[in-house]
Scaffold this motif. Structure first.
Motif, PDB file in Angstrom:
ATOM      1  N   ARG A  71      -9.291 -18.190   6.704  1.00 25.10           N
ATOM      2  CA  ARG A  71      -9.667 -17.135   5.771  1.00 25.10           C
ATOM      3  C   ARG A  71     -11.071 -16.651   6.123  1.00 25.10           C
ATOM      4  N   LEU A  72     -11.169 -15.367   6.415  1.00 24.23           N
ATOM      5  CA  LEU A  72     -12.462 -14.746   6.692  1.00 24.23           C
ATOM      6  C   LEU A  72     -12.981 -14.069   5.428  1.00 24.23           C
ATOM      7  N   SER A  73     -14.292 -14.100   5.275  1.00 26.37           N
ATOM      8  CA  SER A  73     -14.944 -13.415   4.163  1.00 26.37           C
ATOM      9  C   SER A  73     -16.060 -12.543   4.705  1.00 26.37           C
ATOM     10  N   CYS A  74     -16.333 -11.471   4.003  1.00 26.19           N
ATOM     11  CA  CYS A  74     -17.436 -10.582   4.376  1.00 26.19           C
ATOM     12  C   CYS A  74     -18.030 -10.003   3.101  1.00 26.19           C
ATOM     13  N   THR A  75     -19.332 -10.168   2.952  1.00 25.26           N
ATOM     14  CA  THR A  75     -20.024  -9.642   1.789  1.00 25.26           C
ATOM     15  C   THR A  75     -21.075  -8.637   2.224  1.00 25.26           C
ATOM     16  N   ALA A  76     -21.045  -7.496   1.584  1.00 29.02           N
ATOM     17  CA  ALA A  76     -22.036  -6.450   1.830  1.00 29.02           C
ATOM     18  C   ALA A  76     -23.140  -6.565   0.793  1.00 29.02           C
ATOM     19  N   SER A  77     -24.374  -6.529   1.253  1.00 30.40           N
ATOM     20  CA  SER A  77     -25.511  -6.635   0.345  1.00 30.40           C
ATOM     21  C   SER A  77     -26.474  -5.483   0.596  1.00 30.40           C
ATOM     22  N   GLY A  78     -27.286  -5.224  -0.397  1.00 34.56           N
ATOM     23  CA  GLY A  78     -28.217  -4.106  -0.332  1.00 34.56           C
ATOM     24  C   GLY A  78     -28.108  -3.301  -1.608  1.00 34.56           C
ATOM     25  N   ARG A  79     -28.717  -2.129  -1.611  1.00 38.21           N
ATOM     26  CA  ARG A  79     -28.728  -1.309  -2.824  1.00 38.21           C
ATOM     27  C   ARG A  79     -27.457  -0.459  -2.893  1.00 38.21           C
ATOM     28  N   ILE A  80     -26.331  -1.154  -2.912  1.00 41.37           N
ATOM     29  CA  ILE A  80     -25.035  -0.501  -2.821  1.00 41.37           C
ATOM     30  C   ILE A  80     -24.531  -0.086  -4.189  1.00 41.37           C
ATOM     31  N   ILE A  81     -24.156   1.187  -4.292  1.00 41.52           N
ATOM     32  CA  ILE A  81     -23.541   1.664  -5.524  1.00 41.52           C
ATOM     33  C   ILE A  81     -22.020   1.571  -5.406  1.00 41.52           C
ATOM     34  N   SER A  82     -21.510   1.989  -4.261  1.00 41.03           N
ATOM     35  CA  SER A  82     -20.065   1.939  -4.065  1.00 41.03           C
ATOM     36  C   SER A  82     -19.743   1.918  -2.576  1.00 41.03           C
ATOM     37  N   ILE A  83     -18.558   1.416  -2.276  1.00 43.78           N
ATOM     38  CA  ILE A  83     -18.014   1.421  -0.914  1.00 43.78           C
ATOM     39  C   ILE A  83     -16.586   1.930  -1.009  1.00 43.78           C
ATOM     40  N   ASN A  84     -16.224   2.897  -0.172  1.00 46.92           N
ATOM     41  CA  ASN A  84     -14.870   3.422  -0.220  1.00 46.92           C
ATOM     42  C   ASN A  84     -13.905   2.408   0.399  1.00 46.92           C
ATOM     43  N   ALA A  85     -13.882   2.316   1.692  1.00 41.90           N
ATOM     44  CA  ALA A  85     -12.948   1.409   2.362  1.00 41.90           C
ATOM     45  C   ALA A  85     -13.703   0.269   3.036  1.00 41.90           C
ATOM     46  N   MET A  86     -13.058  -0.880   3.072  1.00 37.58           N
ATOM     47  CA  MET A  86     -13.567  -2.019   3.844  1.00 37.58           C
ATOM     48  C   MET A  86     -12.440  -2.511   4.739  1.00 37.58           C
ATOM     49  N   GLY A  87     -12.818  -3.067   5.860  1.00 37.67           N
ATOM     50  CA  GLY A  87     -11.774  -3.504   6.771  1.00 37.67           C
ATOM     51  C   GLY A  87     -12.254  -4.528   7.768  1.00 37.67           C
ATOM     52  N   TRP A  88     -11.290  -4.958   8.555  1.00 37.78           N
ATOM     53  CA  TRP A  88     -11.543  -5.930   9.616  1.00 37.78           C
ATOM     54  C   TRP A  88     -11.061  -5.358  10.935  1.00 37.78           C
ATOM     55  N   TYR A  89     -11.905  -5.455  11.927  1.00 39.34           N
ATOM     56  CA  TYR A  89     -11.572  -5.106  13.294  1.00 39.34           C
ATOM     57  C   TYR A  89     -11.701  -6.368  14.138  1.00 39.34           C
ATOM     58  N   ARG A  90     -11.125  -6.326  15.315  1.00 40.94           N
ATOM     59  CA  ARG A  90     -11.293  -7.445  16.228  1.00 40.94           C
ATOM     60  C   ARG A  90     -11.414  -6.931  17.652  1.00 40.94           C
ATOM     61  N   GLN A  91     -12.081  -7.745  18.455  1.00 33.81           N
ATOM     62  CA  GLN A  91     -12.239  -7.413  19.868  1.00 33.81           C
ATOM     63  C   GLN A  91     -12.061  -8.675  20.685  1.00 33.81           C
ATOM     64  N   ALA A  92     -11.026  -8.670  21.489  1.00 29.71           N
ATOM     65  CA  ALA A  92     -10.756  -9.776  22.396  1.00 29.71           C
ATOM     66  C   ALA A  92     -11.467  -9.529  23.721  1.00 29.71           C
TER      67      ALA A  92
END
Length: 122
Positions: free
Chosen positions: A19-40
Motif C-alpha cells: 500500500r502506497l500513501s502520498c500526502t500533499a502539504s502546504g497552503r493547499i485549499i483544494s486539489i482536483n485530481a491526484m494520481g500515481w505514475y510509475r517509471q520502470a
C-alpha cells in the motif's frame, strides 16, 4: 509552495501486496485530481491510476482488478493498494496532484512527489 511525500514502497514477492500513501502539504485549499505514475528502468513514465476530488477513479489496463486508488480529501492524501503484484510492476512510483489551489498564491497546474521504489521479486 507544495510538497508531496510518498511512502510504502519496498520489496515484495510476486503475488504479494503493498500500500502506497502520498500526502500533499502546504497552503493547499483544494486539489482536483491526484494520481500515481510509475517509471520502470528504460521505460517512459506511465499513468497507473488517478482519482478526482469526487472519487471518480481510472486505471491503466495493466493494473485493473489488481490495484485500487483511494483518497482522503480532508488530509490531501491519496493511496494506492496494490495486489497480485507481478515482476513487471517493479518501478519507481510517483505521486501527482493536478489543478491545485494554493492560499495566497493562486492556482498551480501540478505537483510531483520524489518517488518511491517498488520491487517485485522472489
Amino acid at each position: 509552495q507544495v510538497q508531496l511525500v510518498e511512502s510504502g514502497g519496498g520489496l515484495v514477492q510476486p503475488g504479494g501486496s503493498l500500500r502506497l500513501s502520498c500526502t500533499a502539504s502546504g497552503r493547499i485549499i483544494s486539489i482536483n485530481a491526484m494520481g500515481w505514475y510509475r517509471q520502470a528502468p528504460g521505460k517512459q513514465r506511465e499513468l497507473v491510476a488517478a482519482i478526482t476530488s469526487g472519487s471518480t477513479a481510472s486505471y491503466a489496463d495493466s493494473v485493473k482488478g489488481r490495484f485500487t486508488i483511494s483518497r482522503d480529501n480532508g488530509r490531501n492524501t491519496v493511496y494506492l493498494q496494490m495486489g497480485s503484484l507481478k515482476p513487471e510492476d517493479t518501478a519507481v512510483y510517483y505521486c501527482n496532484a493536478e489543478e491545485l489551489l494554493i492560499r495566497s498564491y493562486g492556482s498551480m497546474r501540478d505537483a510531483w512527489g520524489q518517488g518511491t521504489l517498488v520491487t517485485v521479486s522472489s
